[in-house]
Design an enzyme around this catalytic site. Structure first.
Site, PDB file in Angstrom:
ATOM      1  N   HIS A  29       0.827  -1.213   0.000  1.00 13.40           N
ATOM      2  CA  HIS A  29       0.000   0.000   0.000  1.00 13.40           C
ATOM      3  C   HIS A  29       0.864   1.267   0.000  1.00 13.40           C
ATOM      4  O   HIS A  29       0.716   2.151  -0.861  1.00 13.40           O
ATOM      5  CB  HIS A  29      -0.913  -0.018   1.227  1.00 13.40           C
ATOM      6  CG  HIS A  29      -1.837   1.141   1.336  1.00 13.40           C
ATOM      7  ND1 HIS A  29      -3.188   1.041   1.094  1.00 13.40           N
ATOM      8  CD2 HIS A  29      -1.617   2.445   1.676  1.00 13.40           C
ATOM      9  CE1 HIS A  29      -3.754   2.224   1.271  1.00 13.40           C
ATOM     10  NE2 HIS A  29      -2.824   3.089   1.629  1.00 13.40           N
ATOM     11  N   GLU A  30       1.771   1.361   0.960  1.00 11.96           N
ATOM     12  CA  GLU A  30       2.595   2.562   1.081  1.00 11.96           C
ATOM     13  C   GLU A  30       3.615   2.660  -0.052  1.00 11.96           C
ATOM     14  O   GLU A  30       3.913   3.764  -0.537  1.00 11.96           O
ATOM     15  CB  GLU A  30       3.298   2.583   2.440  1.00 11.96           C
ATOM     16  CG  GLU A  30       2.354   2.602   3.636  1.00 11.96           C
ATOM     17  CD  GLU A  30       1.390   3.772   3.623  1.00 11.96           C
ATOM     18  OE1 GLU A  30       1.720   4.826   3.019  1.00 11.96           O
ATOM     19  OE2 GLU A  30       0.299   3.651   4.211  1.00 11.96           O
ATOM     20  N   HIS A  33       1.871   4.279  -3.023  1.00  9.68           N
ATOM     21  CA  HIS A  33       1.802   5.734  -2.894  1.00  9.68           C
ATOM     22  C   HIS A  33       3.138   6.371  -3.297  1.00  9.68           C
ATOM     23  O   HIS A  33       3.186   7.324  -4.085  1.00  9.68           O
ATOM     24  CB  HIS A  33       1.509   6.126  -1.441  1.00  9.68           C
ATOM     25  CG  HIS A  33       0.100   5.914  -1.014  1.00  9.68           C
ATOM     26  ND1 HIS A  33      -0.988   6.250  -1.785  1.00  9.68           N
ATOM     27  CD2 HIS A  33      -0.405   5.423   0.152  1.00  9.68           C
ATOM     28  CE1 HIS A  33      -2.104   5.969  -1.128  1.00  9.68           C
ATOM     29  NE2 HIS A  33      -1.780   5.468   0.056  1.00  9.68           N
TER      30      HIS A  33
END
Length: 227
Positions: A29-30, A33
């Site tokens: 997820h990170e 980003h």
């Protein structure tokens, strides 16, 4: 043991699968980003070492502890300087959406790979059936937790991705009014954490939705492999 089972959101016997699924989900997820922010011209995350699949640079200990106890938490947020984007609002939406979408894809890919391995006889061929059971349990939690992270992070409350997406999508005047909510964000999360009745009508339904979404992936994979 009974004390720990009562304290934790999940049973001790499935805790390793739960934690591993979360660590992988948070990391991807990170990373997503950071990757897209860097691609769009913002080097902030890259300079901080966040364009990485190393869990150590993304995991927030408090966020993991709260997930174990309350069923929701967070990783270290990726810093994004939107002013570095050529189109800050559009690229900001893409960067914010990249995290939840990566969790959705991770859940789907995990289920499809599992069904593929089962189809070709790789899963189920181990002499020790406990290995097969462990693999199946891991797949279940990978699908469930990544579907949950997808849904949870799209909630339009700060500091979640859904809030950032909505803020970039709304006209500037409406976005400025929305930003006034940020001061109440932590209070909202604390209320959800410490008030079981409130948690029962907020977090618990999200897990039901996540389970339904994960089940649709099992159905999809079953259609592909005829299982």
């Amino acid at each position: 043991m009974d004390f720990l089972n009562n304290l934790l959101f999940v049973r001790l016997d499935v805790l390793p699968f739960y934690v591993l699924a979360l660590v992988i989900g948070f990391t991807v997820h990170e990373f997503s980003h950071a990757y897209f922010a860097n691609k769009f011209g913002d080097p902030t995350a890259r300079l901080l070492g966040r364009v990485s699949l190393n869990p150590a640079v993304h995991i927030d200990l408090l966020g993991i502890i709260l997930l174990l106890i309350a069923g929701f938490g967070w990783a270290k947020p990726v810093p994004v300087t939107r002013e570095n984007f050529k189109n800050p609002r559009l690229m900001g939406i893409i960067v914010s959406a990249a995290g939840p979408v990566s969790n959705l894809l991770l859940a789907l890919i995990t289920v499809v790979i599992y069904y593929g391995l089962n189809y070709f006889g790789i899963v189920g061929s181990f002499a020790n059936t406990r290995i097969d059971e462990a693999i199946f349990m891991f797949v279940q939690y990978m699908a469930l937790m990544n579907c949950f992270l997808f849904i949870f992070n799209l909630i339009p409350l700060p500091p979640l991705d859904g809030y950032r997406i909505l803020s970039d999508w709304l006209p500037r005047r409406a976005s400025a009014k929305l930003q006034r909510m940020e001061q109440w964000a932590m209070l909202i999360f604390l209320l959800v954490l410490f008030l079981p009745p409130l948690r029962a009508v907020t977090i618990s339904p999200l897990y039901t939705l996540a389970q339904d979404l994960a089940s649709s992936f099992y159905t999809f994979a079953g259609v592909i492999f005829g299982g």
